[in-house]
Scaffold this motif. Structure first.
Motif, mmCIF file in Angstrom:
data_model
loop_
_atom_site.group_PDB
_atom_site.id
_atom_site.type_symbol
_atom_site.label_atom_id
_atom_site.label_comp_id
_atom_site.label_asym_id
_atom_site.label_seq_id
_atom_site.Cartn_x
_atom_site.Cartn_y
_atom_site.Cartn_z
ATOM 1 N N PRO A 137 19.001 25.766 16.977
ATOM 2 C CA PRO A 137 18.489 25.357 18.295
ATOM 3 C C PRO A 137 17.426 24.283 18.162
ATOM 4 C CG PRO A 137 17.539 27.454 17.632
ATOM 5 C CD PRO A 137 18.607 27.143 16.626
ATOM 6 N N HIS A 138 17.210 23.538 19.247
ATOM 7 C CA HIS A 138 16.125 22.564 19.302
ATOM 8 C C HIS A 138 14.848 23.299 19.671
ATOM 9 C CE1 HIS A 138 13.989 18.831 20.624
ATOM 10 N NE2 HIS A 138 14.701 18.316 19.659
ATOM 11 N N PHE A 139 13.713 22.783 19.247
ATOM 12 C CA PHE A 139 12.458 23.467 19.560
ATOM 13 C C PHE A 139 12.259 23.604 21.064
ATOM 14 C CE2 PHE A 139 10.863 19.201 20.186
ATOM 15 C CZ PHE A 139 9.844 19.340 21.116
ATOM 16 N N VAL B 255 12.700 29.284 26.575
ATOM 17 C CA VAL B 255 12.723 30.757 26.613
ATOM 18 C C VAL B 255 11.326 31.288 26.919
ATOM 19 C CG1 VAL B 255 13.097 32.846 25.253
ATOM 20 C CG2 VAL B 255 14.691 30.933 25.068
ATOM 21 N N ALA B 256 10.315 30.714 26.264
ATOM 22 C CA ALA B 256 8.939 31.135 26.520
ATOM 23 C C ALA B 256 8.542 30.860 27.968
ATOM 24 C CB ALA B 256 7.988 30.406 25.572
ATOM 25 N N LEU C 120 16.049 19.340 10.814
ATOM 26 C CA LEU C 120 15.889 20.778 10.699
ATOM 27 C C LEU C 120 14.468 21.086 10.242
ATOM 28 C CD1 LEU C 120 19.186 22.043 9.015
ATOM 29 C CD2 LEU C 120 18.354 22.614 11.307
ATOM 30 N N LEU C 121 13.906 22.152 10.803
ATOM 31 C CA LEU C 121 12.547 22.573 10.501
ATOM 32 C C LEU C 121 12.530 24.055 10.144
ATOM 33 C CD1 LEU C 121 10.827 21.022 13.657
ATOM 34 C CD2 LEU C 121 10.971 19.967 11.386
ATOM 35 N N HIS C 122 11.427 24.491 9.563
ATOM 36 C CA HIS C 122 11.225 25.930 9.373
ATOM 37 C C HIS C 122 11.072 26.603 10.724
ATOM 38 C CE1 HIS C 122 8.985 29.666 8.793
ATOM 39 N NE2 HIS C 122 9.425 29.692 7.540
ATOM 40 N N CYS D 205 14.216 28.841 12.141
ATOM 41 C CA CYS D 205 14.715 27.490 11.861
ATOM 42 C C CYS D 205 15.207 26.825 13.144
ATOM 43 C CB CYS D 205 15.832 27.567 10.828
ATOM 44 S SG CYS D 205 16.535 25.972 10.368
ATOM 45 N N CYS D 206 14.767 25.582 13.375
ATOM 46 C CA CYS D 206 15.154 24.857 14.586
ATOM 47 C C CYS D 206 15.124 23.363 14.283
ATOM 48 C CB CYS D 206 14.206 25.190 15.743
ATOM 49 S SG CYS D 206 12.475 24.720 15.447
ATOM 50 N N ARG D 207 15.431 22.563 15.282
ATOM 51 C CA ARG D 207 15.375 21.114 15.140
ATOM 52 C C ARG D 207 14.206 20.550 15.933
ATOM 53 N NH1 ARG D 207 19.514 18.712 12.640
ATOM 54 N NH2 ARG D 207 21.333 20.017 12.180
#
Length: 280
Positions: free
Chosen positions: A131-133, A139-140, A181-183, A206-208
């Protein structure tokens, strides 16, 4: 987890490892939140036990770990003596990992930045549907805007979090920084100091997004040592991260230990981070 659920989760972790041929005489609870981390002895395995409703998240984390280990990323590895997969057990999803004995003290900013650089380079070498950040921020935002899901959040604090989540998410995603990609949540609690060197854990986030989204989770000195980082963007990402953290804490069913403290601290950190963005 509540005590009764925790007991069942511990038993699920122990039973899963035992049935897979690992010797388990005891299970030590290392972390207890919405999911549990257990050190199983004497086999020295880390069991991560989540409610079965989080099965997809656990499976995603295992897949991320499997792919990153294949490119020698600085991450905690799955337990090599058993099949690398999630094991459903009763009402839980169990994954088994190598246990790393913590060594040394706090990781120095220069070493933190170095492991970030190596981790981001490894993430660019794998192909993964993540998913993207901004999806996580959305969602939040839904949690904040749903009064039934966050009934104890005051109107003024609800407005603060809603404006921050919606506004900064749009600003950051429109920046020219390239996504990768990120942690996802590489804060100091998710970076272990081991005999192998620093290793990232908790890979289900993990997200983008831009690398600054990751750097915003680390102490400020770390970002200063990461070549090419946009420091203004880090400050915006830090405010967004604290807003997301606060949104989770104000959920009716949040189970984070010392939740009342972190509810207040999260809101204070959001305001501090926003003030820093204004100064910049």
């Amino acid at each position: 987890m509540e005590p009764s659920e925790l007991r069942r989760a511990v038993e699920a972790g122990r039973a899963t490892a035992s049935e897979l041929g690992l010797q388990v005489d005891d299970a030590i609870v290392i972390h207890n939140s919405d999911r549990v981390a257990l050190r199983l002895v004497p086999c020295d395995v880390l069991a991560r036990v989540a409610p079965l409703g989080h099965l997809a998240d656990s499976e995603f984390e295992v897949e991320v770990a499997r792919r990153l280990s294949a490119v020698d990323a600085p991450v905690a590895e799955l337990e090599p003596r058993v099949e690398s997969r999630v094991h459903p057990r009763d009402a839980f999803a169990v994954s088994l990992w190598t246990y790393y004995e913590p060594v040394g003290s706090e990781i120095a900013p220069a070493d933190y930045a170095d492991v970030f650089l190596r981790h981001h380079a490894a993430l660019r070498r794998i192909d993964l549907d993540a998913p993207h950040f901004t999806d996580r921020a959305a969602v939040a935002l839904r949690e904040v805007n749903d009064r039934e899901r966050s009934p104890e959040l005051s109107d003024s604090d609800r407005e603060l979090l809603s404006d921050t989540l919606g506004g900064l998410s749009a600003v950051i995603s429109s920046a020219k920084a390239g996504d990768q990609l990120l942690h996802g949540e590489p804060h100091p609690g998710n970076l272990l100091n081991t005999r192998r060197g620093p290793l990232f854990v908790d890979l289900a986030t993990c997200c983008r997004g831009p690398i600054e989204f990751d750097l915003a989770h680390a102490p400020e000195e770390v970002g200063k040592r990461y070549a090419g980082a946009d420091h203004d963007l880090i400050h915006r990402c830090r405010a967004l991260n604290w807003a997301m953290f606060s949104a989770w804490r104000w959920r009716r069913d949040d189970q984070m230990p010392d939740r009342d403290h972190w509810r207040a601290e999260g809101l204070n950190q959001v305001r501090t981070a926003l003030d820093r963005c204004a100064l910049d």
